[in-house]
Enzyme design. Structure first.
Site, PDB file in Angstrom:
ATOM      1  N   GLU A  73      23.855 -18.319  14.106  1.00  0.00           N
ATOM      2  CA  GLU A  73      24.847 -18.845  12.884  1.00  0.00           C
ATOM      3  C   GLU A  73      25.714 -17.732  12.643  1.00  0.00           C
ATOM      4  O   GLU A  73      26.817 -17.747  12.270  1.00  0.00           O
ATOM      5  CB  GLU A  73      24.162 -19.238  11.626  1.00  0.00           C
ATOM      6  N   GLU A  81      16.425 -25.213  15.684  1.00  0.00           N
ATOM      7  CA  GLU A  81      15.996 -25.528  14.327  1.00  0.00           C
ATOM      8  C   GLU A  81      15.216 -27.011  14.440  1.00  0.00           C
ATOM      9  O   GLU A  81      14.268 -27.226  13.805  1.00  0.00           O
ATOM     10  CB  GLU A  81      17.166 -25.602  13.212  1.00  0.00           C
TER      11      GLU A  81
END
Length: 253
Positions: free
Chosen positions: A113, A133
């Protein structure tokens, strides 16, 4: 020892995520320090480019799952941790100073990210990236659900976020996610090119690209920004340098 090391070479500031014993897994302290250092660099007119990289064998492996597994965080502490992560990615994406992510080793989860939040990603060919995730029952942050489809397309982003498979630096380049894939010793070269650009024009261009305006608004924005830049010393210097066939020296005003 600081969780983010800062060094300066000329007009380039290098921020190094510094928890190598945990492969630079993020923590509240790391996020907080990173936000502070990004703000400081963006506020310093001497800094024309920021390089973000990691110490040791990794860029950043994401959340420190050992700390999460301990279960000692209260809901308020969890919310503060998530907010800090969002603020770090948002700062990278919205600051006027260009940011280059020099991705070495692993960039997973929150590390990925941070990397895709940068304006440019220069990645080692053998680096490993991924968004695990969904595979472990959690969710992405950093504006990834908006930013990643814009970078690689919805089909590819869906595969990356839902299947969660790792991909290499070479694949990141092939998919349009990275600016370049290089050997590890060449990760920092792009910063010098960016530092030589006109800082006012660069910051305005970055902001316009981020807005993703419809065509009619883009026309109006371009006219406004061009006229605003024509009133600056940098515009005059750029025009003069072009006419005189020399390298411009920009002041940022």
């Amino acid at each position: 020892m600081s969780t983010v090391l800062v060094s300066r070479s000329g007009s380039i500031a290098t921020l190094v995520l510094n928890r190598p014993e945990r492969l630079n897994a993020v923590s509240e302290e790391l996020y907080r320090t990173l936000v502070d250092e990004l703000n400081a660099a963006d506020s310093d007119p001497r800094i024309r480019c920021v390089v973000l990289t990691g110490a040791g064998r990794a860029f950043c492996v994401g959340a420190d799952l050992k700390a999460h597994k301990s279960g000692t965080r209260t809901p308020a502490e969890q919310a503060r941790y998530v907010d800090l992560g969002q603020r770090a990615c948002e700062q990278i994406q919205t600051m006027g100073t260009p940011v280059v992510a020099a991705v070495n080793g692993y960039a997973l989860g929150a590390g990925a990210e941070l990397a895709i939040s940068a304006d440019f990603m220069v990645i080692a060919e053998d680096a490993q990236m991924g968004f695990p995730e969904v595979s472990i029952g959690t969710f992405v942050g950093g504006g990834v659900t908006n930013r990643l489809p814009r970078l690689v397309g919805l089909r590819r982003a869906t595969d990356m976020l839902i299947l969660g498979e790792r991909f290499t630096g070479r694949q990141a380049l092939d998919w349009g996610l990275a600016h370049s894939a290089v050997t590890s010793d060449l990760l920092l070269g792009l910063a010098e090119t960016l530092a030589a650009k006109a800082p006012l024009a660069l910051a305005r261009m970055k902001a316009a690209l981020r807005r993703d305006d419809p065509l009619d608004v883009a026309f109006a924005t371009e006219q406004h920004e061009l006229l605003a830049l024509m009133a600056t010393r940098d515009w005059a210097e750029g025009v003069a340098a072009f006419a005189e066939r020399r390298t411009p020296v920009f002041e940022g005003r």
